[in-house]
Design a protein around this motif. Structure first.
Motif, PDB file in Angstrom:
ATOM      1  N   TYR A  86       0.970  -1.411  -0.040  1.00 29.09           N
ATOM      2  CA  TYR A  86       0.020  -0.067   0.031  1.00 29.09           C
ATOM      3  C   TYR A  86       0.873   1.333  -0.040  1.00 29.09           C
ATOM      4  CZ  TYR A  86      -4.681  -2.223   0.869  1.00 29.09           C
ATOM      5  OH  TYR A  86      -5.635  -3.072   0.724  1.00 29.09           O
ATOM      6  N   LEU A  87       1.769   1.295   0.832  1.00 24.58           N
ATOM      7  CA  LEU A  87       2.928   2.505   1.002  1.00 24.58           C
ATOM      8  C   LEU A  87       3.453   2.587  -0.493  1.00 24.58           C
ATOM      9  CD1 LEU A  87       4.210   1.849   4.380  1.00 24.58           C
ATOM     10  CD2 LEU A  87       1.995   3.077   3.713  1.00 24.58           C
ATOM     11  N   GLU A  88       4.125   1.785  -0.833  1.00 22.59           N
ATOM     12  CA  GLU A  88       4.602   2.037  -2.261  1.00 22.59           C
ATOM     13  C   GLU A  88       3.821   2.351  -3.539  1.00 22.59           C
ATOM     14  OE1 GLU A  88       6.798  -1.943  -2.734  1.00 22.59           O
ATOM     15  OE2 GLU A  88       8.275  -1.224  -1.243  1.00 22.59           O
ATOM     16  N   ALA A  89       2.687   1.832  -3.263  1.00 26.05           N
ATOM     17  CA  ALA A  89       1.549   2.224  -4.211  1.00 26.05           C
ATOM     18  C   ALA A  89       1.293   3.781  -4.228  1.00 26.05           C
ATOM     19  CB  ALA A  89       0.538   1.153  -4.309  1.00 26.05           C
ATOM     20  N   ALA A  90       1.242   4.045  -2.910  1.00 29.09           N
ATOM     21  CA  ALA A  90       0.977   5.500  -2.785  1.00 29.09           C
ATOM     22  C   ALA A  90       2.028   6.546  -3.190  1.00 29.09           C
ATOM     23  CB  ALA A  90       0.823   5.600  -1.054  1.00 29.09           C
ATOM     24  N   ALA A  91       3.352   6.211  -2.766  1.00 28.03           N
ATOM     25  CA  ALA A  91       4.565   6.858  -3.536  1.00 28.03           C
ATOM     26  C   ALA A  91       4.554   6.756  -5.017  1.00 28.03           C
ATOM     27  CB  ALA A  91       5.762   5.964  -2.760  1.00 28.03           C
ATOM     28  N   THR A 101       2.357   7.287  -6.840  1.00 25.99           N
ATOM     29  CA  THR A 101       1.291   8.424  -7.312  1.00 25.99           C
ATOM     30  C   THR A 101       1.815   9.733  -7.618  1.00 25.99           C
ATOM     31  OG1 THR A 101       0.530   9.035  -5.234  1.00 25.99           O
ATOM     32  CG2 THR A 101      -0.796   7.160  -6.216  1.00 25.99           C
ATOM     33  N   VAL A 102       3.113   9.987  -7.128  1.00 22.65           N
ATOM     34  CA  VAL A 102       3.850  11.198  -7.329  1.00 22.65           C
ATOM     35  C   VAL A 102       4.163  11.245  -8.563  1.00 22.65           C
ATOM     36  CG1 VAL A 102       5.627  12.325  -6.396  1.00 22.65           C
ATOM     37  CG2 VAL A 102       4.361  11.036  -4.629  1.00 22.65           C
ATOM     38  N   PRO A 103       3.949  12.455  -9.267  1.00 18.95           N
ATOM     39  CA  PRO A 103       4.493  12.528 -10.603  1.00 18.95           C
ATOM     40  C   PRO A 103       5.896  12.195 -10.686  1.00 18.95           C
ATOM     41  CG  PRO A 103       2.827  14.190 -10.218  1.00 18.95           C
ATOM     42  CD  PRO A 103       2.987  13.579  -8.933  1.00 18.95           C
ATOM     43  N   GLY A 104       6.340  11.535 -11.713  1.00 17.25           N
ATOM     44  CA  GLY A 104       7.834  11.680 -12.055  1.00 17.25           C
ATOM     45  C   GLY A 104       8.552  10.365 -10.972  1.00 17.25           C
ATOM     46  N   VAL A 105       7.717   9.629 -10.005  1.00 19.38           N
ATOM     47  CA  VAL A 105       8.286   8.366  -9.564  1.00 19.38           C
ATOM     48  C   VAL A 105       8.066   7.348 -10.220  1.00 19.38           C
ATOM     49  CG1 VAL A 105       8.039   7.142  -7.476  1.00 19.38           C
ATOM     50  CG2 VAL A 105       7.965   9.601  -7.096  1.00 19.38           C
ATOM     51  N   VAL A 106       9.050   6.563 -10.645  1.00 13.32           N
ATOM     52  CA  VAL A 106       8.948   5.572 -11.455  1.00 13.32           C
ATOM     53  C   VAL A 106       8.989   4.026 -10.577  1.00 13.32           C
ATOM     54  CG1 VAL A 106       9.389   6.475 -13.698  1.00 13.32           C
ATOM     55  CG2 VAL A 106      11.249   5.373 -12.380  1.00 13.32           C
ATOM     56  N   GLN A 107       9.883   4.290  -9.478  1.00 16.08           N
ATOM     57  CA  GLN A 107      10.008   3.182  -8.596  1.00 16.08           C
ATOM     58  C   GLN A 107      10.011   3.635  -7.379  1.00 16.08           C
ATOM     59  OE1 GLN A 107      13.754   0.965  -9.248  1.00 16.08           O
ATOM     60  NE2 GLN A 107      12.957  -0.707  -8.156  1.00 16.08           N
ATOM     61  N   ALA A 108       9.437   2.842  -6.222  1.00 15.46           N
ATOM     62  CA  ALA A 108       9.410   3.061  -4.776  1.00 15.46           C
ATOM     63  C   ALA A 108       9.758   1.706  -4.127  1.00 15.46           C
ATOM     64  CB  ALA A 108       8.150   3.704  -4.431  1.00 15.46           C
ATOM     65  N   GLN A 109      10.142   1.944  -2.988  1.00 16.66           N
ATOM     66  CA  GLN A 109      10.548   0.937  -2.020  1.00 16.66           C
ATOM     67  C   GLN A 109      10.375   1.411  -0.566  1.00 16.66           C
ATOM     68  OE1 GLN A 109      14.637  -0.638  -3.672  1.00 16.66           O
ATOM     69  NE2 GLN A 109      13.526  -2.536  -3.162  1.00 16.66           N
ATOM     70  N   ALA A 110       9.577   0.974   0.196  1.00 21.66           N
ATOM     71  CA  ALA A 110       9.439   1.220   1.705  1.00 21.66           C
ATOM     72  C   ALA A 110      10.119   0.246   2.612  1.00 21.66           C
ATOM     73  CB  ALA A 110       7.729   1.146   1.942  1.00 21.66           C
ATOM     74  N   PHE A 111      10.716   0.829   3.459  1.00 25.87           N
ATOM     75  CA  PHE A 111      11.577  -0.066   4.614  1.00 25.87           C
ATOM     76  C   PHE A 111      11.198   0.442   6.039  1.00 25.87           C
ATOM     77  CE2 PHE A 111      14.138   0.508   0.736  1.00 25.87           C
ATOM     78  CZ  PHE A 111      14.798  -0.992   0.515  1.00 25.87           C
ATOM     79  N   PHE A 112      10.655  -0.428   6.503  1.00 25.99           N
ATOM     80  CA  PHE A 112      10.359  -0.168   7.958  1.00 25.99           C
ATOM     81  C   PHE A 112      11.590   0.017   9.021  1.00 25.99           C
ATOM     82  CE2 PHE A 112       6.738  -2.483   6.204  1.00 25.99           C
ATOM     83  CZ  PHE A 112       5.795  -1.369   5.890  1.00 25.99           C
ATOM     84  N   THR A 113      11.617   1.021   9.727  1.00 27.14           N
ATOM     85  CA  THR A 113      12.719   1.062  10.684  1.00 27.14           C
ATOM     86  C   THR A 113      12.210   0.787  12.466  1.00 27.14           C
ATOM     87  OG1 THR A 113      12.607   3.514  10.861  1.00 27.14           O
ATOM     88  CG2 THR A 113      14.038   2.553   9.076  1.00 27.14           C
ATOM     89  N   ARG A 114      11.024   0.827  12.332  1.00 29.48           N
ATOM     90  CA  ARG A 114      10.640   0.752  13.866  1.00 29.48           C
ATOM     91  C   ARG A 114       9.145   0.521  13.636  1.00 29.48           C
ATOM     92  NH1 ARG A 114      10.972   5.618  17.673  1.00 29.48           N
ATOM     93  NH2 ARG A 114       8.832   5.707  18.187  1.00 29.48           N
ATOM     94  N   PHE A 115       8.703  -0.456  14.785  1.00 26.70           N
ATOM     95  CA  PHE A 115       7.266  -0.798  14.545  1.00 26.70           C
ATOM     96  C   PHE A 115       7.185  -1.169  16.138  1.00 26.70           C
ATOM     97  CE2 PHE A 115       3.646  -3.921  14.304  1.00 26.70           C
ATOM     98  CZ  PHE A 115       2.893  -3.048  14.033  1.00 26.70           C
ATOM     99  N   GLU A 116       6.654  -0.096  16.835  1.00 29.87           N
ATOM    100  CA  GLU A 116       6.599  -0.056  18.269  1.00 29.87           C
ATOM    101  C   GLU A 116       5.287   0.290  18.654  1.00 29.87           C
ATOM    102  OE1 GLU A 116       8.754   2.518  21.238  1.00 29.87           O
ATOM    103  OE2 GLU A 116      10.035   1.441  20.282  1.00 29.87           O
ATOM    104  N   GLY A 117       4.385  -0.391  19.589  1.00 34.07           N
ATOM    105  CA  GLY A 117       3.065  -0.034  19.788  1.00 34.07           C
ATOM    106  C   GLY A 117       2.399  -0.001  18.662  1.00 34.07           C
ATOM    107  N   ARG A 118       1.676   1.340  18.456  1.00 30.28           N
ATOM    108  CA  ARG A 118       0.993   1.589  17.425  1.00 30.28           C
ATOM    109  C   ARG A 118       1.445   2.497  16.255  1.00 30.28           C
ATOM    110  NH1 ARG A 118      -4.718   3.597  19.814  1.00 30.28           N
ATOM    111  NH2 ARG A 118      -4.709   4.154  17.527  1.00 30.28           N
ATOM    112  N   ARG A 119       2.870   2.647  16.566  1.00 28.73           N
ATOM    113  CA  ARG A 119       3.528   3.519  15.498  1.00 28.73           C
ATOM    114  C   ARG A 119       4.620   2.765  14.637  1.00 28.73           C
ATOM    115  NH1 ARG A 119       5.454   9.255  17.305  1.00 28.73           N
ATOM    116  NH2 ARG A 119       5.607  10.177  15.319  1.00 28.73           N
TER     117      ARG A 119
END
Length: 116
Positions: free
Chosen positions: A72-77, A79-97
């Motif tokens: 979902y996050l990569e698909a949202a990224a 949508t930005v004009p000019g972006v042809v590839q996006a990769q999302a990396f998670f650095t922290r998942f703590e509680g609900r954040r």
């Protein structure tokens, strides 16, 4: 492309050395816009309620795999004009954040990253 520069901690407007509102240029501006798209809840954008990530309907309050959230996050990224590839990396998942970084490639092949 140019965009207003956002502080990476507060995600608020930043000032330049002369006290004016700072402006970001490509390729960082595009990465920052991708991070903004990732932070946008679907239905939040008044003029286009289809924009954004379906946090309320598909993610929050449910046990979804992180791979689905990443998609979902990569698909949202993308949508930005000019972006042809996006990769999302998670650095922290703590509680609900959830925190991370989006790395984008633009049409010219330039790479850039921004935190979300």
């Amino acid at each position: 492309m140019r965009s207003l520069l956002l502080d990476t901690v507060t995600w608020d407007l930043a000032l330049d050395t002369s006290g004016s509102i700072a402006v970001a240029s490509n390729p960082y501006a595009m990465a920052q816009d991708a991070a903004c798209a990732i932070r946008t809840y679907q239905g939040e954008v008044y003029y286009n309620t289809a924009d954004g990530v379906p946090y309320r309907d598909q993610i929050l309050g449910q046990q979804v795999p992180l791979s689905l959230v990443r998609a979902y996050l990569e698909a949202a990224a993308l949508t930005v004009p000019g972006v042809v590839q996006a990769q999302a990396f998670f650095t922290r998942f703590e509680g609900r954040r959830l925190s991370g970084q989006v790395q984008i490639t633009d049409r010219t092949g330039a790479l850039s990253a921004a935190s979300f």
